[in-house]
Design an enzyme around this catalytic site. Structure first.
Site, PDB file in Angstrom:
ATOM      1  N   LYS A  22     -12.785   5.978   5.312  1.00  0.00           N
ATOM      2  CA  LYS A  22     -12.384   5.107   4.203  1.00  0.00           C
ATOM      3  C   LYS A  22     -11.381   4.063   4.672  1.00  0.00           C
ATOM      4  O   LYS A  22     -11.458   2.888   4.292  1.00  0.00           O
ATOM      5  CB  LYS A  22     -11.764   5.940   3.076  1.00  0.00           C
ATOM      6  CG  LYS A  22     -11.344   5.111   1.872  1.00  0.00           C
ATOM      7  CD  LYS A  22     -10.472   5.863   0.893  1.00  0.00           C
ATOM      8  CE  LYS A  22      -9.010   5.767   1.277  1.00  0.00           C
ATOM      9  NZ  LYS A  22      -8.092   6.008   0.143  1.00  0.00           N
ATOM     10  N   ASN A  23     -10.438   4.475   5.518  1.00  0.00           N
ATOM     11  CA  ASN A  23      -9.366   3.573   5.927  1.00  0.00           C
ATOM     12  C   ASN A  23      -9.828   2.492   6.898  1.00  0.00           C
ATOM     13  O   ASN A  23      -9.078   1.558   7.185  1.00  0.00           O
ATOM     14  CB  ASN A  23      -8.206   4.368   6.529  1.00  0.00           C
ATOM     15  CG  ASN A  23      -7.450   5.167   5.479  1.00  0.00           C
ATOM     16  OD1 ASN A  23      -7.574   4.903   4.280  1.00  0.00           O
ATOM     17  ND2 ASN A  23      -6.675   6.145   5.911  1.00  0.00           N
ATOM     18  N   ARG A  93      -4.179   0.259  -3.885  1.00  0.00           N
ATOM     19  CA  ARG A  93      -3.295  -0.628  -3.139  1.00  0.00           C
ATOM     20  C   ARG A  93      -4.037  -1.445  -2.087  1.00  0.00           C
ATOM     21  O   ARG A  93      -3.603  -2.544  -1.732  1.00  0.00           O
ATOM     22  CB  ARG A  93      -2.195   0.189  -2.459  1.00  0.00           C
ATOM     23  CG  ARG A  93      -1.190   0.759  -3.424  1.00  0.00           C
ATOM     24  CD  ARG A  93      -0.102   1.549  -2.724  1.00  0.00           C
ATOM     25  NE  ARG A  93       0.822   2.094  -3.716  1.00  0.00           N
ATOM     26  CZ  ARG A  93       1.892   1.458  -4.161  1.00  0.00           C
ATOM     27  NH1 ARG A  93       2.168   0.251  -3.714  1.00  0.00           N
ATOM     28  NH2 ARG A  93       2.684   2.021  -5.053  1.00  0.00           N
ATOM     29  N   CYS A 117      -2.051   5.554  -4.764  1.00  0.00           N
ATOM     30  CA  CYS A 117      -1.318   6.820  -4.723  1.00  0.00           C
ATOM     31  C   CYS A 117       0.167   6.603  -4.994  1.00  0.00           C
ATOM     32  O   CYS A 117       0.760   5.645  -4.513  1.00  0.00           O
ATOM     33  CB  CYS A 117      -1.471   7.472  -3.338  1.00  0.00           C
ATOM     34  SG  CYS A 117      -3.103   8.125  -2.985  1.00  0.00           S
ATOM     35  N   ASP A 125       5.451  -6.728   0.846  1.00  0.00           N
ATOM     36  CA  ASP A 125       6.283  -7.783   1.432  1.00  0.00           C
ATOM     37  C   ASP A 125       5.825  -8.176   2.832  1.00  0.00           C
ATOM     38  O   ASP A 125       5.844  -9.361   3.199  1.00  0.00           O
ATOM     39  CB  ASP A 125       7.750  -7.333   1.511  1.00  0.00           C
ATOM     40  CG  ASP A 125       8.345  -7.032   0.149  1.00  0.00           C
ATOM     41  OD1 ASP A 125       7.586  -7.083  -0.840  1.00  0.00           O
ATOM     42  OD2 ASP A 125       9.544  -6.738   0.079  1.00  0.00           O
ATOM     43  N   LEU A 126       5.438  -7.191   3.649  1.00  0.00           N
ATOM     44  CA  LEU A 126       5.059  -7.491   5.030  1.00  0.00           C
ATOM     45  C   LEU A 126       3.756  -8.283   5.088  1.00  0.00           C
ATOM     46  O   LEU A 126       3.579  -9.131   5.970  1.00  0.00           O
ATOM     47  CB  LEU A 126       4.945  -6.196   5.841  1.00  0.00           C
ATOM     48  CG  LEU A 126       6.251  -5.409   6.013  1.00  0.00           C
ATOM     49  CD1 LEU A 126       5.985  -4.072   6.687  1.00  0.00           C
ATOM     50  CD2 LEU A 126       7.266  -6.220   6.817  1.00  0.00           C
ATOM     51  N   LYS A 162       8.510  -3.784  10.434  1.00  0.00           N
ATOM     52  CA  LYS A 162       8.315  -2.341  10.476  1.00  0.00           C
ATOM     53  C   LYS A 162       6.832  -2.087  10.688  1.00  0.00           C
ATOM     54  O   LYS A 162       5.998  -2.735  10.061  1.00  0.00           O
ATOM     55  CB  LYS A 162       8.773  -1.704   9.155  1.00  0.00           C
ATOM     56  CG  LYS A 162       8.578  -0.203   9.094  1.00  0.00           C
ATOM     57  CD  LYS A 162       8.938   0.337   7.714  1.00  0.00           C
ATOM     58  CE  LYS A 162       8.670   1.839   7.647  1.00  0.00           C
ATOM     59  NZ  LYS A 162       8.905   2.378   6.286  1.00  0.00           N
ATOM     60  N   ASP A 307      -1.193  11.237   7.004  1.00  0.00           N
ATOM     61  CA  ASP A 307      -2.280  11.680   6.130  1.00  0.00           C
ATOM     62  C   ASP A 307      -2.744  13.106   6.430  1.00  0.00           C
ATOM     63  O   ASP A 307      -3.597  13.638   5.720  1.00  0.00           O
ATOM     64  CB  ASP A 307      -3.468  10.717   6.226  1.00  0.00           C
ATOM     65  CG  ASP A 307      -3.271   9.473   5.385  1.00  0.00           C
ATOM     66  OD1 ASP A 307      -2.301   9.419   4.611  1.00  0.00           O
ATOM     67  OD2 ASP A 307      -4.091   8.538   5.501  1.00  0.00           O
ATOM     68  N   ILE A 329       7.091   8.449   7.520  1.00  0.00           N
ATOM     69  CA  ILE A 329       6.315   7.256   7.153  1.00  0.00           C
ATOM     70  C   ILE A 329       6.536   6.874   5.693  1.00  0.00           C
ATOM     71  O   ILE A 329       6.896   5.739   5.381  1.00  0.00           O
ATOM     72  CB  ILE A 329       4.810   7.475   7.416  1.00  0.00           C
ATOM     73  CG1 ILE A 329       4.580   7.922   8.866  1.00  0.00           C
ATOM     74  CG2 ILE A 329       4.031   6.190   7.125  1.00  0.00           C
ATOM     75  CD1 ILE A 329       5.006   6.927   9.921  1.00  0.00           C
TER      76      ILE A 329
END
Length: 424
Positions: A22-23, A93, A117, A125-126, A162, A307, A329
Protein backbone atom coordinates in the site's frame (compact mmCIF):
# COMPACT_ATOMS: atom_id res chain seq x y z
CA UNK A 1 -19.87 -0.61 11.64
CA UNK A 2 -18.12 -3.94 11.03
CA UNK A 3 -16.36 -5.90 13.76
CA UNK A 4 -14.32 -9.10 13.94
CA UNK A 5 -15.19 -12.00 16.20
CA UNK A 6 -12.07 -14.07 16.85
CA UNK A 7 -12.01 -17.43 18.62
CA UNK A 8 -8.65 -18.00 20.23
CA UNK A 9 -5.97 -20.55 20.97
CA UNK A 10 -5.11 -21.11 17.31
CA UNK A 11 -1.66 -22.16 16.14
CA UNK A 12 -1.23 -20.19 12.93
CA UNK A 13 0.52 -22.20 10.23
CA UNK A 14 0.46 -22.48 6.45
CA UNK A 15 1.28 -20.45 3.36
CA UNK A 16 0.12 -16.92 2.54
CA UNK A 17 0.51 -14.82 -0.61
CA UNK A 18 1.70 -11.29 0.16
CA UNK A 19 -0.09 -8.39 -1.53
CA UNK A 20 1.43 -5.34 -3.17
CA UNK A 21 2.62 -2.62 -0.81
CA UNK A 22 0.00 0.00 0.00
CA UNK A 23 2.76 2.43 0.93
CA UNK A 24 4.24 2.12 -2.56
CA UNK A 25 0.97 1.87 -4.48
CA UNK A 26 -0.42 5.13 -3.08
CA UNK A 27 2.42 7.48 -4.17
CA UNK A 28 2.71 5.62 -7.48
CA UNK A 29 -1.00 6.16 -8.19
CA UNK A 30 -0.63 9.88 -7.49
CA UNK A 31 2.59 10.03 -9.53
CA UNK A 32 0.60 8.83 -12.56
CA UNK A 33 -0.85 12.38 -12.67
CA UNK A 34 2.51 13.38 -14.17
CA UNK A 35 2.12 11.15 -17.24
CA UNK A 36 0.70 12.39 -20.54
CA UNK A 37 0.02 8.79 -21.65
CA UNK A 38 -1.75 5.75 -20.13
CA UNK A 39 -0.14 3.78 -17.31
CA UNK A 40 -0.72 0.14 -16.29
CA UNK A 41 -0.03 -0.96 -12.70
CA UNK A 42 -0.08 -4.55 -11.45
CA UNK A 43 0.11 -5.99 -7.92
CA UNK A 44 -2.02 -3.10 -6.62
CA UNK A 45 -3.86 -4.29 -3.48
CA UNK A 46 -7.63 -3.97 -3.14
CA UNK A 47 -7.88 -1.68 -0.12
CA UNK A 48 -10.04 1.17 1.12
CA UNK A 49 -7.17 3.66 0.77
CA UNK A 50 -6.51 2.52 -2.80
CA UNK A 51 -10.17 2.99 -3.74
CA UNK A 52 -10.17 6.44 -2.12
CA UNK A 53 -7.10 7.36 -4.17
CA UNK A 54 -8.70 6.14 -7.40
CA UNK A 55 -11.77 8.26 -6.60
CA UNK A 56 -9.58 11.32 -6.02
CA UNK A 57 -7.89 10.71 -9.37
CA UNK A 58 -11.28 10.33 -11.08
CA UNK A 59 -12.38 13.62 -9.50
CA UNK A 60 -9.38 15.28 -11.17
CA UNK A 61 -10.33 13.85 -14.56
CA UNK A 62 -8.11 10.76 -14.62
CA UNK A 63 -9.65 7.68 -16.24
CA UNK A 64 -8.99 5.03 -13.58
CA UNK A 65 -10.21 1.43 -13.73
CA UNK A 66 -9.25 -2.14 -12.84
CA UNK A 67 -9.27 -4.73 -15.62
CA UNK A 68 -10.35 -8.37 -15.28
CA UNK A 69 -6.86 -9.36 -14.05
CA UNK A 70 -6.92 -6.77 -11.25
CA UNK A 71 -4.44 -4.44 -12.96
CA UNK A 72 -5.08 -0.71 -12.54
CA UNK A 73 -5.27 1.29 -15.78
CA UNK A 74 -4.77 5.05 -15.52
CA UNK A 75 -5.02 7.75 -18.17
CA UNK A 76 -4.21 11.25 -16.89
CA UNK A 77 -3.96 12.85 -20.34
CA UNK A 78 -7.20 14.83 -19.90
CA UNK A 79 -7.06 16.09 -16.32
CA UNK A 80 -9.43 19.06 -16.09
CA UNK A 81 -9.84 19.64 -12.34
CA UNK A 82 -7.08 20.57 -9.94
CA UNK A 83 -8.72 20.19 -6.52
CA UNK A 84 -8.73 17.12 -4.26
CA UNK A 85 -11.89 17.77 -2.20
CA UNK A 86 -12.41 17.37 1.52
CA UNK A 87 -15.06 14.66 1.25
CA UNK A 88 -12.49 12.30 -0.31
CA UNK A 89 -9.31 13.54 1.36
CA UNK A 90 -10.63 13.57 4.94
CA UNK A 91 -10.06 9.85 5.50
CA UNK A 92 -6.49 9.60 4.22
CA UNK A 93 -3.33 11.61 4.85
CA UNK A 94 -1.63 10.22 1.73
CA UNK A 95 -3.88 12.44 -0.39
CA UNK A 96 -1.38 15.30 0.11
CA UNK A 97 0.63 13.50 -2.59
CA UNK A 98 -1.82 14.81 -5.19
CA UNK A 99 -0.44 18.32 -4.77
CA UNK A 100 3.13 17.90 -6.06
CA UNK A 101 2.30 16.26 -9.42
CA UNK A 102 -0.54 18.72 -10.06
CA UNK A 103 1.73 21.72 -9.51
CA UNK A 104 4.60 20.17 -11.46
CA UNK A 105 2.52 19.35 -14.54
CA UNK A 106 -0.31 21.92 -14.49
CA UNK A 107 1.30 24.69 -12.41
CA UNK A 108 -1.62 24.66 -9.95
CA UNK A 109 -3.34 22.42 -7.45
CA UNK A 110 -5.20 22.41 -4.17
CA UNK A 111 -5.71 19.66 -1.65
CA UNK A 112 -7.86 19.68 1.46
CA UNK A 113 -5.84 19.22 4.64
CA UNK A 114 -5.92 15.44 5.03
CA UNK A 115 -7.05 12.92 7.66
CA UNK A 116 -6.04 9.31 8.31
CA UNK A 117 -4.75 7.37 11.32
CA UNK A 118 -4.85 9.26 14.61
CA UNK A 119 -1.27 8.52 15.69
CA UNK A 120 0.06 11.93 16.56
CA UNK A 121 1.52 14.83 14.66
CA UNK A 122 2.11 14.15 10.96
CA UNK A 123 2.28 17.71 9.64
CA UNK A 124 2.31 18.52 5.94
CA UNK A 125 4.78 21.36 6.58
CA UNK A 126 7.71 19.46 5.06
CA UNK A 127 5.74 18.80 1.86
CA UNK A 128 4.85 22.49 1.63
CA UNK A 129 8.35 23.83 2.32
CA UNK A 130 9.81 21.46 -0.28
CA UNK A 131 7.42 22.67 -2.97
CA UNK A 132 8.07 26.28 -1.99
CA UNK A 133 11.82 25.75 -2.43
CA UNK A 134 11.08 24.52 -5.96
CA UNK A 135 9.29 27.81 -6.66
CA UNK A 136 5.64 27.16 -5.81
CA UNK A 137 3.54 29.84 -4.12
CA UNK A 138 1.50 28.15 -1.39
CA UNK A 139 -1.26 29.44 0.88
CA UNK A 140 -3.55 27.71 3.38
CA UNK A 141 -7.11 28.93 2.91
CA UNK A 142 -10.45 27.54 4.07
CA UNK A 143 -8.92 24.18 4.98
CA UNK A 144 -7.11 23.77 1.66
CA UNK A 145 -3.42 23.81 0.73
CA UNK A 146 -3.39 25.88 -2.48
CA UNK A 147 -0.28 25.90 -4.68
CA UNK A 148 0.57 27.58 -7.95
CA UNK A 149 3.59 28.56 -10.02
CA UNK A 150 3.74 30.92 -13.01
CA UNK A 151 5.87 28.56 -15.10
CA UNK A 152 7.74 25.31 -14.47
CA UNK A 153 9.14 24.57 -11.05
CA UNK A 154 12.89 25.15 -10.77
CA UNK A 155 15.33 22.56 -9.43
CA UNK A 156 17.40 23.34 -6.35
CA UNK A 157 19.14 21.72 -3.38
CA UNK A 158 16.70 20.80 -0.61
CA UNK A 159 17.74 19.61 2.83
CA UNK A 160 14.73 17.97 4.50
CA UNK A 161 14.69 19.14 8.11
CA UNK A 162 13.51 15.81 9.53
CA UNK A 163 13.62 12.49 7.70
CA UNK A 164 10.17 12.14 6.10
CA UNK A 165 8.97 9.49 3.67
CA UNK A 166 6.02 11.64 2.61
CA UNK A 167 8.03 14.80 1.97
CA UNK A 168 10.77 12.89 0.14
CA UNK A 169 8.14 11.47 -2.22
CA UNK A 170 6.43 14.84 -2.77
CA UNK A 171 9.68 16.61 -3.62
CA UNK A 172 10.87 13.76 -5.84
CA UNK A 173 7.60 13.75 -7.82
CA UNK A 174 7.58 17.53 -8.24
CA UNK A 175 11.23 17.67 -9.29
CA UNK A 176 10.77 15.26 -12.21
CA UNK A 177 9.23 18.04 -14.34
CA UNK A 178 11.21 20.96 -12.88
CA UNK A 179 13.78 22.97 -14.84
CA UNK A 180 17.29 21.86 -13.98
CA UNK A 181 18.54 19.56 -11.25
CA UNK A 182 17.12 18.96 -7.79
CA UNK A 183 19.15 17.37 -5.01
CA UNK A 184 17.33 16.05 -1.93
CA UNK A 185 19.54 15.77 1.17
CA UNK A 186 18.50 13.84 4.28
CA UNK A 187 16.07 11.91 2.08
CA UNK A 188 14.14 8.97 3.49
CA UNK A 189 15.46 5.59 2.31
CA UNK A 190 12.40 3.34 2.43
CA UNK A 191 11.92 0.62 -0.24
CA UNK A 192 8.65 2.28 -1.25
CA UNK A 193 10.62 5.39 -2.29
CA UNK A 194 12.86 3.19 -4.44
CA UNK A 195 9.79 1.62 -6.06
CA UNK A 196 8.23 5.02 -6.76
CA UNK A 197 11.50 6.23 -8.29
CA UNK A 198 11.64 3.10 -10.47
CA UNK A 199 8.11 3.84 -11.69
CA UNK A 200 8.95 7.48 -12.44
CA UNK A 201 12.11 6.46 -14.30
CA UNK A 202 10.09 4.05 -16.45
CA UNK A 203 7.99 7.07 -17.45
CA UNK A 204 11.12 8.96 -18.47
CA UNK A 205 12.22 10.67 -15.26
CA UNK A 206 15.92 10.91 -14.44
CA UNK A 207 16.26 9.96 -10.77
CA UNK A 208 19.39 8.53 -9.16
CA UNK A 209 20.20 7.71 -5.56
CA UNK A 210 16.75 6.55 -4.39
CA UNK A 211 17.28 4.30 -1.38
CA UNK A 212 20.08 6.54 -0.11
CA UNK A 213 19.84 9.81 1.81
CA UNK A 214 20.99 11.76 -1.26
CA UNK A 215 18.61 11.71 -4.27
CA UNK A 216 19.32 13.58 -7.51
CA UNK A 217 16.57 14.40 -10.03
CA UNK A 218 17.29 15.92 -13.42
CA UNK A 219 14.09 17.54 -14.62
CA UNK A 220 12.56 16.55 -17.95
CA UNK A 221 9.85 18.26 -20.01
CA UNK A 222 7.30 15.42 -20.00
CA UNK A 223 6.67 11.93 -18.69
CA UNK A 224 5.13 9.17 -20.80
CA UNK A 225 3.24 5.92 -20.16
CA UNK A 226 4.64 2.67 -18.79
CA UNK A 227 3.83 -0.61 -17.06
CA UNK A 228 4.92 -1.27 -13.50
CA UNK A 229 4.41 -3.93 -10.81
CA UNK A 230 4.18 -2.65 -7.23
CA UNK A 231 6.66 -4.15 -4.75
CA UNK A 232 5.43 -6.66 -2.15
CA UNK A 233 4.19 -5.31 1.18
CA UNK A 234 7.00 -5.71 3.71
CA UNK A 235 4.72 -4.74 6.62
CA UNK A 236 2.09 -7.33 5.70
CA UNK A 237 4.93 -9.83 5.41
CA UNK A 238 6.20 -8.95 8.87
CA UNK A 239 2.69 -9.15 10.28
CA UNK A 240 2.20 -12.74 9.10
CA UNK A 241 5.66 -13.71 10.37
CA UNK A 242 4.58 -12.37 13.78
CA UNK A 243 1.39 -14.47 13.52
CA UNK A 244 3.53 -17.61 13.47
CA UNK A 245 5.96 -16.31 16.10
CA UNK A 246 3.29 -15.62 18.74
CA UNK A 247 1.38 -18.86 18.17
CA UNK A 248 4.21 -21.39 17.95
CA UNK A 249 3.39 -21.93 14.29
CA UNK A 250 5.11 -22.13 10.92
CA UNK A 251 4.19 -19.65 8.16
CA UNK A 252 5.54 -19.33 4.62
CA UNK A 253 5.14 -15.84 3.13
CA UNK A 254 5.13 -16.14 -0.68
CA UNK A 255 5.77 -13.40 -3.28
CA UNK A 256 7.78 -11.21 -0.93
CA UNK A 257 11.33 -9.91 -0.51
CA UNK A 258 13.49 -10.51 2.55
CA UNK A 259 15.99 -7.75 1.74
CA UNK A 260 13.47 -5.06 2.77
CA UNK A 261 12.94 -6.66 6.20
CA UNK A 262 16.44 -7.15 7.61
CA UNK A 263 15.74 -5.36 10.92
CA UNK A 264 12.51 -7.31 11.46
CA UNK A 265 14.02 -10.69 10.60
CA UNK A 266 16.98 -10.03 12.93
CA UNK A 267 14.57 -9.38 15.82
CA UNK A 268 12.48 -12.46 15.02
CA UNK A 269 15.60 -14.63 15.12
CA UNK A 270 16.58 -12.97 18.42
CA UNK A 271 13.12 -13.95 19.70
CA UNK A 272 13.92 -17.59 18.96
CA UNK A 273 12.35 -18.04 15.53
CA UNK A 274 13.93 -20.11 12.79
CA UNK A 275 13.74 -17.91 9.67
CA UNK A 276 14.68 -19.13 6.19
CA UNK A 277 14.64 -16.93 3.10
CA UNK A 278 14.64 -17.50 -0.65
CA UNK A 279 14.49 -14.98 -3.47
CA UNK A 280 10.69 -14.72 -3.27
CA UNK A 281 9.68 -16.21 0.09
CA UNK A 282 10.30 -16.11 3.83
CA UNK A 283 9.54 -19.04 6.16
CA UNK A 284 9.28 -18.63 9.94
CA UNK A 285 9.06 -21.68 12.21
CA UNK A 286 8.68 -21.34 15.99
CA UNK A 287 8.87 -25.13 16.43
CA UNK A 288 6.05 -24.84 18.97
CA UNK A 289 8.11 -22.61 21.26
CA UNK A 290 7.20 -19.43 23.12
CA UNK A 291 9.10 -16.36 21.88
CA UNK A 292 11.77 -14.61 23.93
CA UNK A 293 11.37 -10.91 24.75
CA UNK A 294 13.26 -8.51 22.46
CA UNK A 295 13.97 -4.80 22.84
CA UNK A 296 12.70 -2.63 19.97
CA UNK A 297 13.66 0.90 18.94
CA UNK A 298 11.90 2.24 15.86
CA UNK A 299 13.92 4.25 13.35
CA UNK A 300 13.78 5.37 9.71
CA UNK A 301 14.72 2.69 7.18
CA UNK A 302 16.95 0.67 7.30
CA UNK A 303 16.18 0.74 11.03
CA UNK A 304 13.26 -1.04 12.68
CA UNK A 305 9.98 0.09 11.04
CA UNK A 306 7.44 1.94 13.17
CA UNK A 307 4.70 0.09 11.26
CA UNK A 308 5.88 -3.17 12.92
CA UNK A 309 6.02 -1.76 16.45
CA UNK A 310 2.47 -2.76 17.48
CA UNK A 311 2.95 -6.33 16.25
CA UNK A 312 6.20 -6.70 18.21
CA UNK A 313 4.53 -5.15 21.26
CA UNK A 314 2.09 -8.07 21.11
CA UNK A 315 4.95 -10.55 20.71
CA UNK A 316 6.62 -9.09 23.81
CA UNK A 317 3.34 -9.25 25.75
CA UNK A 318 3.35 -13.07 25.40
CA UNK A 319 7.12 -13.63 25.39
CA UNK A 320 9.43 -14.97 28.08
CA UNK A 321 10.98 -12.01 29.88
CA UNK A 322 10.78 -8.23 29.96
CA UNK A 323 11.39 -5.88 27.04
CA UNK A 324 11.67 -2.16 26.32
CA UNK A 325 10.00 -0.66 23.25
CA UNK A 326 11.00 2.84 22.17
CA UNK A 327 8.93 4.66 19.53
CA UNK A 328 10.97 7.44 17.89
CA UNK A 329 8.94 8.12 14.73
CA UNK A 330 5.39 9.01 15.82
CA UNK A 331 3.99 10.27 19.09
CA UNK A 332 0.85 8.68 20.53
CA UNK A 333 1.54 5.30 18.92
CA UNK A 334 0.96 3.10 21.95
CA UNK A 335 -2.83 3.16 21.83
CA UNK A 336 -2.94 -0.62 21.36
CA UNK A 337 -1.24 -1.21 24.71
CA UNK A 338 -4.23 -0.35 26.98
CA UNK A 339 -6.34 -2.70 24.85
CA UNK A 340 -3.78 -5.50 25.18
CA UNK A 341 -3.67 -4.86 28.94
CA UNK A 342 -7.45 -5.41 28.97
CA UNK A 343 -6.69 -8.84 27.49
CA UNK A 344 -4.33 -9.62 30.37
CA UNK A 345 -1.08 -8.15 29.08
CA UNK A 346 1.32 -6.36 31.43
CA UNK A 347 3.05 -3.13 30.41
CA UNK A 348 3.82 0.40 31.54
CA UNK A 349 4.06 3.42 29.26
CA UNK A 350 6.22 6.45 29.95
CA UNK A 351 6.45 8.99 27.15
CA UNK A 352 7.71 7.28 24.00
CA UNK A 353 8.79 4.14 25.87
CA UNK A 354 6.86 1.04 26.89
CA UNK A 355 8.09 -1.73 29.18
CA UNK A 356 6.41 -5.09 28.49
CA UNK A 357 6.36 -8.01 30.93
CA UNK A 358 5.54 -11.23 29.14
CA UNK A 359 2.59 -13.33 30.30
CA UNK A 360 1.86 -16.93 29.38
CA UNK A 361 -1.70 -16.35 28.19
CA UNK A 362 -3.99 -13.53 27.05
CA UNK A 363 -7.76 -13.65 27.57
CA UNK A 364 -10.40 -12.74 25.01
CA UNK A 365 -12.55 -9.64 25.53
CA UNK A 366 -13.93 -6.65 23.60
CA UNK A 367 -11.28 -4.26 22.27
CA UNK A 368 -11.27 -1.18 20.06
CA UNK A 369 -8.94 -0.64 17.10
CA UNK A 370 -7.40 2.84 17.05
CA UNK A 371 -5.21 2.79 13.94
CA UNK A 372 -4.14 0.43 11.17
CA UNK A 373 -1.22 -1.40 12.79
CA UNK A 374 -2.69 -1.35 16.30
CA UNK A 375 -5.84 -2.99 14.98
CA UNK A 376 -4.04 -5.95 13.40
CA UNK A 377 -2.14 -6.58 16.64
CA UNK A 378 -5.49 -6.87 18.45
CA UNK A 379 -6.79 -9.36 15.88
CA UNK A 380 -3.63 -11.48 16.23
CA UNK A 381 -3.95 -11.26 20.02
CA UNK A 382 -7.47 -12.64 19.68
CA UNK A 383 -6.14 -15.55 17.64
CA UNK A 384 -3.97 -16.77 20.54
CA UNK A 385 -6.05 -15.65 23.55
CA UNK A 386 -8.43 -17.89 25.46
CA UNK A 387 -12.10 -17.53 24.63
CA UNK A 388 -13.63 -15.01 22.26
CA UNK A 389 -12.35 -11.56 21.27
CA UNK A 390 -14.44 -8.85 19.59
CA UNK A 391 -12.43 -6.23 17.68
CA UNK A 392 -14.37 -3.02 16.98
CA UNK A 393 -13.65 -0.32 14.36
CA UNK A 394 -11.98 -2.71 11.94
CA UNK A 395 -12.32 -0.19 9.12
CA UNK A 396 -8.74 0.69 10.10
CA UNK A 397 -7.65 -2.81 9.04
CA UNK A 398 -9.48 -2.55 5.72
CA UNK A 399 -7.37 0.52 4.92
CA UNK A 400 -4.15 -1.52 4.87
CA UNK A 401 -4.67 -5.31 4.82
CA UNK A 402 -6.13 -7.01 1.75
CA UNK A 403 -8.57 -9.90 2.40
CA UNK A 404 -7.20 -10.17 5.93
CA UNK A 405 -9.78 -12.58 7.38
CA UNK A 406 -9.45 -14.93 4.37
CA UNK A 407 -5.67 -14.98 4.72
CA UNK A 408 -5.85 -15.60 8.47
CA UNK A 409 -8.40 -18.39 8.00
CA UNK A 410 -5.97 -19.96 5.54
CA UNK A 411 -3.49 -20.17 8.43
CA UNK A 412 -6.03 -21.74 10.78
CA UNK A 413 -7.50 -18.70 12.50
CA UNK A 414 -11.15 -18.80 13.56
CA UNK A 415 -12.36 -15.33 12.60
CA UNK A 416 -15.57 -13.86 11.24
CA UNK A 417 -16.69 -10.39 10.22
CA UNK A 418 -20.07 -9.13 11.37
CA UNK A 419 -21.98 -5.87 11.47
CA UNK A 420 -22.24 -4.18 14.86
CA UNK A 421 -26.03 -4.22 14.44
CA UNK A 422 -25.92 -8.04 14.15
CA UNK A 423 -24.27 -8.51 17.54
CA UNK A 424 -27.40 -9.41 19.42
Amino acid sequence: MDKFRVYGQSRLSGSVNISGAKNAALPILFAAILATEPVKLTNVPELKDIETTLNILRQLGVIANRDETGAVLLDASNINHFTAPYELVKTMRASIWALAPLVARFHQGQVSLPGGCSIGARPVDLHISGLEKLGADIVLEEGYVKAQVSDRLVGTRIVIEKVSVGATLSIMMAATLAKGTTVIENAAREPEIVDTADFLNKMGAKITGAGSDHITIEGVERLTGCEHSVVPDRIETGTFLIAAAISGGRVVCQNTKADTLDAVIDKLREAGAQVDVTENSITLDMLGNRPKAVNIRTAPHPGFPTDMQAQFTLLNMVAEGTSIITETIFENRFMHIPELIRMGGKAEIEGNTAVCHGVEQLSGTEVIATDLRASISLVLAGCIATGETIVDRIYHIDRGYEHIEDKLRGLGAKIERFSGSDEA
